[in-house]
Scaffold this active site. Sequence first.
Site, PDB file in Angstrom:
ATOM      1  N   ARG A 129     112.494  36.623   6.568  1.00 25.85           N
ATOM      2  CA  ARG A 129     111.309  36.593   7.014  1.00 25.85           C
ATOM      3  C   ARG A 129     110.930  37.427   8.229  1.00 25.85           C
ATOM      4  NH1 ARG A 129     107.940  32.104   8.862  1.00 25.85           N
ATOM      5  NH2 ARG A 129     107.929  31.590  11.049  1.00 25.85           N
TER       6      ARG A 129
ATOM      7  N   HIS B 215     103.096  30.393  13.222  1.00 22.93           N
ATOM      8  CA  HIS B 215     103.605  30.513  14.650  1.00 22.93           C
ATOM      9  C   HIS B 215     102.433  29.789  15.563  1.00 22.93           C
ATOM     10  CE1 HIS B 215     106.603  34.139  14.485  1.00 22.93           C
ATOM     11  NE2 HIS B 215     106.924  32.846  13.962  1.00 22.93           N
TER      12      HIS B 215
ATOM     13  N   ARG C  84     110.117  30.547   5.728  1.00 20.22           N
ATOM     14  CA  ARG C  84     111.061  29.983   6.157  1.00 20.22           C
ATOM     15  C   ARG C  84     111.955  29.384   4.879  1.00 20.22           C
ATOM     16  NH1 ARG C  84     107.408  27.802   9.769  1.00 20.22           N
ATOM     17  NH2 ARG C  84     107.766  28.681  11.741  1.00 20.22           N
TER      18      ARG C  84
ATOM     19  N   HIS D 129     116.758  34.019   6.823  1.00 20.60           N
ATOM     20  CA  HIS D 129     115.948  34.209   7.874  1.00 20.60           C
ATOM     21  C   HIS D 129     115.564  35.505   8.050  1.00 20.60           C
ATOM     22  CE1 HIS D 129     113.464  31.516  10.644  1.00 20.60           C
ATOM     23  NE2 HIS D 129     113.706  32.437  11.584  1.00 20.60           N
TER      24      HIS D 129
ATOM     25  N   LYS E  22     106.984  24.073  10.021  1.00 20.81           N
ATOM     26  CA  LYS E  22     107.406  23.623  11.452  1.00 20.81           C
ATOM     27  C   LYS E  22     106.401  23.205  12.029  1.00 20.81           C
ATOM     28  CE  LYS E  22     110.546  25.713  14.722  1.00 20.81           C
ATOM     29  NZ  LYS E  22     111.320  26.650  15.216  1.00 20.81           N
TER      30      LYS E  22
ATOM     31  N   TYR F 212     108.395  40.366  16.907  1.00 19.46           N
ATOM     32  CA  TYR F 212     108.396  41.490  15.819  1.00 19.46           C
ATOM     33  C   TYR F 212     107.969  42.729  16.108  1.00 19.46           C
ATOM     34  CZ  TYR F 212     109.627  36.884  13.407  1.00 19.46           C
ATOM     35  OH  TYR F 212     110.432  35.851  13.182  1.00 19.46           O
TER      36      TYR F 212
END
Length: 285
Positions: A238, A261, A143, A235, A168, A270
């Site tokens: 990414r 994640h 990120r 982003h 995150k 994705y």
Amino acid sequence: MLNAIHSFLLYLSSIDRSDETITGYSKDLLYFNRYLENKYNGEAYVDEITSEDIEEYLFYLKETKGYAPASRQRNLHTLRSFFSYCYKKELVLRNVALSVERIKLQQKERNYLSEEEVKLLISAIDHSLIRLVVQVLYMTGLRISECVNLTIDDVDFNRRVIHVVSGKGNKDRLIPISKRLYPLLLEYREHHRPETGSLLFFCTKKTGMLSPVYVNAGIAEAVRKLGWRKKVTAHVLRHSFASQLVKNQVSLVQIQKLLGHSSLNVTGIYTHTDMDQLSNAVDSL
């Protein structure tokens, strides 16, 4: 209501939720409280709130404030978490937010660049540091906030890994430095990184740091130079990293770990299919 919100935010801090998460929850809950105060012309009490209040609030966010489905769903998630806490603390008799139906979200494939498009983008960036950061984003899936906050110690040249600290969700992770990226980072550290007291790996001599806004502005300028109409941000790089790994048949579990994640469901967005792949699929019959 305000006392309950304050207690809930302290609880989130005690279980090490990130500052970003706590700030988001705080804004959502205080805005909901303000709505209730206006609706009832007085203080709101957490044990008097009904599921109808929440449903009307979500309708208000849609019709009056113009919130998108994803934003309204985020607010519902916040309220469910808040009332779950209140129920555990015996502030309410039940979690009234659980009976409110989830907002239906249209599943959209993420915007991403092909490998050739990434090469064109990189070649169109004049600023050497932004060009390097774009390469790092594409080759690591970081990120932008994680990238610009890397310290000198986070980039381990001996082990050839990047250590993402408190990403995150306050999760740490290690990302291998690829064979293509390693010499670029080494060249920057040894010959181009300015002498400064800053501990950040990517920095300018003037400020000792690099802001996400500055990086995105450099990307936007390159996109204009290329004449592209698509919106490209840090982003998107990414997304491009993850999409390229999927195309190269890397397992979703590995991609999940690289992206940081918490769920495979998030990583699954994705799994793009372009027209060439679809054509090859039908031609195989």
